[in-house]
Design a protein around this motif. Structure first.
Motif, PDB file in Angstrom:
ATOM      1  N   GLN A   1     -34.964  13.167  12.800  1.00 22.95           N
ATOM      2  CA  GLN A   1     -33.542  13.375  13.032  1.00 22.95           C
ATOM      3  C   GLN A   1     -32.919  12.078  13.535  1.00 22.95           C
ATOM      4  OE1 GLN A   1     -32.711  16.528  15.783  1.00 22.95           O
ATOM      5  NE2 GLN A   1     -30.535  16.072  15.860  1.00 22.95           N
ATOM      6  N   ALA A   2     -31.715  11.768  13.062  1.00 22.08           N
ATOM      7  CA  ALA A   2     -30.926  10.584  13.432  1.00 22.08           C
ATOM      8  C   ALA A   2     -31.416   9.302  12.772  1.00 22.08           C
ATOM      9  CB  ALA A   2     -30.844  10.413  14.943  1.00 22.08           C
ATOM     10  N   SER A   3     -32.423   9.377  11.886  1.00 18.33           N
ATOM     11  CA  SER A   3     -32.861   8.185  11.158  1.00 18.33           C
ATOM     12  C   SER A   3     -31.778   7.777  10.174  1.00 18.33           C
ATOM     13  CB  SER A   3     -34.157   8.463  10.394  1.00 18.33           C
ATOM     14  OG  SER A   3     -35.207   8.699  11.288  1.00 18.33           O
ATOM     15  N   ARG A   4     -31.553   6.464  10.078  1.00 13.75           N
ATOM     16  CA  ARG A   4     -30.527   5.922   9.182  1.00 13.75           C
ATOM     17  C   ARG A   4     -31.079   5.693   7.785  1.00 13.75           C
ATOM     18  NH1 ARG A   4     -26.001   3.047  10.657  1.00 13.75           N
ATOM     19  NH2 ARG A   4     -26.598   1.479   9.131  1.00 13.75           N
ATOM     20  N   GLY A   5     -30.198   5.850   6.809  1.00 15.24           N
ATOM     21  CA  GLY A   5     -30.559   5.584   5.433  1.00 15.24           C
ATOM     22  C   GLY A   5     -29.337   5.189   4.630  1.00 15.24           C
TER      23      GLY A   5
END
Length: 140
Positions: A61-65
Motif C-alpha cells: 500500500q502507498a507504493s508509487r508507480g
C-alpha cells in the motif's frame, strides 16, 4: 518539477458551494469513482492497498508507480511500480479501484479545495482567493 508560479498544479472543476460536484467525476454520494479511463500513460499513481498475486503481496500500500498503458486484461491498467516486494521488474495489471492518482501536495481526486492566492488561467481567466473548487485529476 514544480509548477510555474501562478498556475494550478492539478485539474480543478468549476464547483461552487451551491452546486453539486460534477456528475462525470462523482457517484451520487459525491465520492470520486475511478474507472479505467481515469488513467492515461504517464500518470503517477499509488496503490490504495497491498496488491497480491496468487495470495502473496507483490506491491505494498502507498507504493508509487507509473501508468504505462491499458492492460491486456479488460478493465485493468498496466502499472510499472518503483518497487515490488517480490523484487520483480514486471509490470502489474491493476483494477482502477486499486489505484489513485499521486497529485502534487498530496491532494486526492475529489477533494474540495479553496484557492489561497490568485491563480492565472489561460485566455485571461483566473481563480480568485477563496474560490472553492473540486480536484478532478492531474493536469492534462
Amino acid at each position: 518539477p514544480r509548477p510555474r508560479s501562478g498556475h494550478a498544479a492539478m485539474a480543478l472543476s468549476s464547483w461552487h458551494r451551491h452546486d453539486p460536484p460534477p456528475a462525470v467525476t462523482s457517484d451520487p454520494c459525491g465520492d470520486v469513482v475511478s474507472d479505467v479511463h481515469s488513467f492515461v500513460c504517464g500518470d503517477f499513481v499509488v496503490a490504495v492497498r497491498d496488491l497480491r498475486v496468487r495470495g502473496s503481496v507483490v506491491v505494498r500500500q502507498a507504493s508509487r508507480g507509473c501508468v504505462v498503458g491499458p492492460a491486456s486484461s479488460s478493465g485493468r491498467v498496466c502499472v510499472q511500480f518503483e518497487q515490488r516486494e517480490d523484487l520483480s521488474e514486471n509490470r502489474l495489471n491493476c483494477l482502477p479501484d486499486e489505484l489513485r492518482h499521486a497529485l502534487v501536495g498530496g491532494h486526492q481526486v475529489g477533494a474540495r479545495v479553496r484557492a489561497v492566492r490568485p491563480l492565472d488561467l489561460p485566455r485571461g481567466r483566473g481563480i480568485g482567493p477563496g474560490t472553492p473548487r473540486v480536484i478532478v485529476g492531474p493536469p492534462r
